[in-house]
Design an enzyme around this catalytic site. Structure first.
Site, mmCIF file in Angstrom:
data_model
loop_
_atom_site.group_PDB
_atom_site.id
_atom_site.type_symbol
_atom_site.label_atom_id
_atom_site.label_comp_id
_atom_site.label_asym_id
_atom_site.label_seq_id
_atom_site.Cartn_x
_atom_site.Cartn_y
_atom_site.Cartn_z
ATOM 1 N N HIS A 25 0.855 -1.208 0.000
ATOM 2 C CA HIS A 25 0.000 0.000 0.000
ATOM 3 C C HIS A 25 0.887 1.253 0.000
ATOM 4 O O HIS A 25 0.491 2.277 -0.536
ATOM 5 C CB HIS A 25 -0.880 0.044 1.253
ATOM 6 C CG HIS A 25 -2.085 -0.844 1.203
ATOM 7 N ND1 HIS A 25 -3.214 -0.533 0.493
ATOM 8 C CD2 HIS A 25 -2.344 -2.035 1.801
ATOM 9 C CE1 HIS A 25 -4.128 -1.488 0.651
ATOM 10 N NE2 HIS A 25 -3.626 -2.417 1.437
ATOM 11 N N ASP A 76 -7.528 -2.210 -1.257
ATOM 12 C CA ASP A 76 -8.439 -3.091 -0.516
ATOM 13 C C ASP A 76 -9.824 -2.782 -1.077
ATOM 14 O O ASP A 76 -10.229 -1.598 -1.099
ATOM 15 C CB ASP A 76 -8.398 -2.779 0.982
ATOM 16 C CG ASP A 76 -7.059 -3.146 1.615
ATOM 17 O OD1 ASP A 76 -6.318 -3.947 1.030
ATOM 18 O OD2 ASP A 76 -6.770 -2.620 2.711
ATOM 19 N N GLU A 106 -5.761 -12.339 2.789
ATOM 20 C CA GLU A 106 -6.866 -11.365 2.853
ATOM 21 C C GLU A 106 -7.610 -11.314 1.523
ATOM 22 O O GLU A 106 -7.052 -10.866 0.517
ATOM 23 C CB GLU A 106 -6.305 -9.967 3.158
ATOM 24 C CG GLU A 106 -5.512 -9.909 4.451
ATOM 25 C CD GLU A 106 -4.854 -8.544 4.694
ATOM 26 O OE1 GLU A 106 -4.923 -7.665 3.818
ATOM 27 O OE2 GLU A 106 -4.270 -8.385 5.773
ATOM 28 N N HIS A 136 -7.596 -7.722 -0.355
ATOM 29 C CA HIS A 136 -6.356 -6.982 -0.627
ATOM 30 C C HIS A 136 -5.731 -7.435 -1.959
ATOM 31 O O HIS A 136 -5.449 -8.618 -2.152
ATOM 32 C CB HIS A 136 -5.392 -7.226 0.548
ATOM 33 C CG HIS A 136 -4.013 -6.677 0.379
ATOM 34 N ND1 HIS A 136 -3.499 -5.669 1.173
ATOM 35 C CD2 HIS A 136 -3.009 -7.007 -0.483
ATOM 36 C CE1 HIS A 136 -2.252 -5.413 0.812
ATOM 37 N NE2 HIS A 136 -1.935 -6.219 -0.192
HETATM 38 C C1 LIG Z 1 -4.201 -3.835 7.435
HETATM 39 C C2 LIG Z 1 -4.687 -4.579 6.220
HETATM 40 N N1 LIG Z 1 -5.810 -3.883 5.644
HETATM 41 C C3 LIG Z 1 -3.585 -4.679 5.189
HETATM 42 O O1 LIG Z 1 -3.539 -3.902 4.258
HETATM 43 N N2 LIG Z 1 -2.695 -5.674 5.383
HETATM 44 C C4 LIG Z 1 -1.575 -5.841 4.505
HETATM 45 C C5 LIG Z 1 -0.832 -7.106 4.790
HETATM 46 C C6 LIG Z 1 -0.622 -4.655 4.597
HETATM 47 O O2 LIG Z 1 -0.490 -4.071 5.686
HETATM 48 O O3 LIG Z 1 0.030 -4.393 3.585
HETATM 49 ZN ZN LIG Z 2 -4.600 -4.118 2.000
#
Ligand SMILES: C[C@@H](N)C(=O)N[C@H](C)C(=O)O
Ligand SMILES: [Zn+2]
Length: 244
Positions: A141, A148, A206, A209
């Site tokens: 991110h 997401d 996830e 994501h």
């Molecule tokens: C916190 C969650 N929404 C997320 O994005 N997890 C991934 C592994 C990240 O932090 O990159």
């Molecule tokens: Zn994410």
């Protein structure tokens, strides 16, 4: 009293050592942390420009959860309900959404670019590494290459039923978890397959994501939304000047 003071001293010492180390990682990882550095990179390679998803297409639905308290931290982390991605990655996401719209669905954006300092904060709150990126490696991110998302039914305006709610950090969130009713598996697989077709790979833990296949081309950043907007605005002005 004396013992309490000593204990407090050690707590503060450990806290400051941890945050020092996290900042060291930022340097080692080459996190871009000034507007000038970022603007220079964009100047050299304009594909590195981050764009506002609202300006890429009017058909995304936005529910940027970290801009509210309705997220796993219980805190408002972002100053505004904005979602930024690198230019070509945003265009691929638009293609995915256009394709879903033809099938009667729409993408709801839950998160996009996330400053590196937010990743540090997330990890301090939930230091697990499977569901929250470890700042030693950073999050995709932070590169503006990752979103997401979930799906909305265009007819009803309701979210499609998925295996879990957003950011529920349990095995049920794993994309390959299949002890679920068939319609939920179908919804999840529709999202995963359409995203894959447009070059977004689902995270192994996830279902919500997605990392763009070209994520490695982009550095991590620790710029505020305001700094990202300022650079995007200056590019718009330049385009305007050129067209005169
Ligand atoms: C916190 C969650 N929404 C997320 O994005 N997890 C991934 C592994 C990240 O932090 O990159
Ligand atoms: Zn994410």
């Amino acid at each position: 009293m004396k013992n309490k003071t000593i204990l407090l001293f050690f707590i503060l010492l450990i806290g400051s050592l941890v945050s020092c180390n996290l900042n060291d990682y930022s340097r080692q990882l080459g996190v871009v942390n000034t507007k000038e550095k970022y603007a220079f990179q964009v100047e050299k390679n304009d594909y590195k420009l981050m764009v506002d998803l609202k300006e890429v297409a009017t058909d995304f639905i936005f529910d940027i959860r970290y801009a509210t308290k309705n997220n796993f931290t219980g805190e408002k982390i972002y100053p505004s309900n904005d979602a930024f991605l690198r230019k070509y990655i945003a265009e691929d996401l638009k293609k995915a959404n256009d394709s879903l719209m033809k099938l009667g669905y729409q993408l709801k954006i839950l998160d996009a670019y996330r400053p590196y300092s937010a990743t540090i904060k997330f990890y301090e709150i939930y230091p697990d590494g499977d569901f929250v990126a470890n700042p030693m490696v950073g999050s995709r991110h932070n590169r503006g290459t990752t979103v997401d998302v979930t799906l909305v039914d265009r007819k009803t305006g309701e979210d499609l039923e998925m295996p879990t709610k957003f950011d529920v950090f349990t095995k049920e969130a794993h994309p390959n978890f299949d002890d679920l009713p068939p319609h939920i598996i179908e919804n999840k697989m529709l999202l995963i397959n359409v995203m894959k077709h447009f070059k977004f790979d689902v995270h192994p833990n996830e279902w919500w994501h997605y990392d763009h296949a070209r994520w490695q081309r982009y550095p991590m950043m620790d710029l505020t939304f305001k700094q990202i907007k300022d650079v995007a605005e200056s590019y718009k002005e330049e385009e305007y000047d050129l067209s005169l």
